[in-house]
Design an enzyme around this catalytic site. Structure first.
Site, short mmCIF file in Angstrom:
data_model
loop_
_atom_site.label_atom_id
_atom_site.label_comp_id
_atom_site.label_asym_id
_atom_site.label_seq_id
_atom_site.Cartn_x
_atom_site.Cartn_y
_atom_site.Cartn_z
N LYS A 54 1.09 -1.00 -0.21
CA LYS A 54 0.15 0.10 0.20
C LYS A 54 1.33 1.39 -0.08
O LYS A 54 0.56 1.96 -1.16
CB LYS A 54 -1.09 0.01 0.86
CG LYS A 54 -2.13 -0.98 1.16
CD LYS A 54 -2.68 -1.23 2.07
CE LYS A 54 -3.89 -2.30 2.40
NZ LYS A 54 -4.44 -2.97 4.03
N GLN A 98 -4.53 -1.77 9.74
CA GLN A 98 -3.99 -2.67 9.14
C GLN A 98 -4.63 -4.24 9.92
O GLN A 98 -4.62 -3.92 11.30
CB GLN A 98 -2.86 -3.12 8.99
CG GLN A 98 -2.81 -4.59 7.64
CD GLN A 98 -3.63 -4.51 7.00
OE1 GLN A 98 -3.02 -3.69 5.82
NE2 GLN A 98 -3.67 -5.33 6.36
N ASP A 121 -11.22 3.07 3.98
CA ASP A 121 -11.36 0.95 3.73
C ASP A 121 -13.15 1.26 3.38
O ASP A 121 -13.22 -0.45 3.06
CB ASP A 121 -11.23 0.42 5.29
CG ASP A 121 -9.82 -0.42 5.17
OD1 ASP A 121 -9.25 -1.17 4.03
OD2 ASP A 121 -9.08 -1.17 5.79
#
Length: 282
Positions: A54, A98, A121
């Site tokens: 990412k 995460q 997200d």
């Protein structure tokens, strides 16, 4: 018949280049680059790889990546305090925590602590709810990436029967909502589903997201269907396989995603797209 491969990496690379161009245009107009804060707790090897990918994608796209690597023993209160500070930071457009989180952290509490307009997200109940009522803002990255893959086939999705195998909050449920938004008739299969093989065999589109190696047998796949494999599972010998029995399914489907190189890169690209969209709104 051998299915055409849906090359998620190539499609994601093109999307990231488009994001890079938009970021450069913003900066040329005197605006700042979008900012993405990535929080990693502990040293889980798989999570570290995901976060590294990412961050590399951010560099390529010109998105400012703000790293917050915390020890696994970080308390929930400390994590919530960091999120509160990032919520108030005008340089931060997106916040990503995460997964998976250590056992002493309640994931639902963390997700809801992130401001919905910074929830890149797409996991916050507000954003899932917006998708449910056909007014999406920030969309769950993996389902959003899957829809982009499906659209590249050129197949008209409206009216097709889509079967989603898996009903998780992060993939299965928002995936079903995305397919509904595209005009599909949607069946969601889960651990209590009877005759999974029969449901899959009637599907024009199959999206597998259960995290079990080759659970969806290739012989179940309908001739000419579109198959998207979200799963990525590591076998004892170190090889990676999806949730679909690829070799057999490929001989029946019209289009199919590989594992790896299918959905994963699209998830990262969608994350950057969400960050850019959040920055434009801010």
């Amino acid at each position: 018949m051998s299915a055409r491969i849906l090359d998620g990496k190539a499609i994601a690379d093109a999307l990231i280049q488009d994001i890079k161009q938009q970021v450069e245009e913003q900066r040329s107009a005197g605006q700042r680059a979008p900012g993405l804060a990535v929080i990693l707790l502990g040293a889980d090897p798989a999570s570290a790889i995901y976060v590294r990918n990412k961050r590399r994608a951010c560099e390529t796209a010109g998105v400012l990546s703000l790293s917050h690597d915390l020890p696994a023993e970080t308390s929930q209160a400390e994590l919530l305090g960091l999120i509160a500070r990032l919520n108030d930071d005008p340089q931060v457009d997106g916040i990503l925590v995460q997964a998976p989180l250590p056992g002493h952290i309640d994931a639902a509490t963390i997700i809801e602590a992130i401001r919905p307009d910074k929830d890149v997200d797409g996991f916050h109940p507000y954003n899932i709810g917006r998708l449910a009522v056909r007014q999406p803002l920030l969309r769950s990255c993996t389902p959003y990436g899957v829809m982009r893959l499906l659209h590249t086939t050129g197949v008209a999705l409206r009216g097709l029967h889509a079967v989603v195998v898996g009903a998780s909050n992060h993939v299965g449920r928002p995936m079903a909502l995305e397919l509904l938004l595209a005009g599909c008739t949607v069946t969601v299969c889960h651990s209590a589903t009877r005759d999974l093989a029969g449901h899959v065999a009637r599907a024009d589109i199959v999206v597998a997201a259960v995290g079990r190696p080759e659970m969806v047998q290739g012989a179940w796949i309908r001739e000419g269907s579109l198959v998207v494999d979200v799963g990525i599972n590591r076998r004892p010998d170190g090889s990676l396989v999806g949730d679909v029995e690829f070799a057999v399914a490929r001989e029946r489907a019209a289009w199919i995603t590989p594992v790896p190189g299918g959905v994963g890169p699209m998830t990262v690209a969608s994350l950057l797209q969400n960050t850019l969209e959040a920055a434009k709104r801010h």
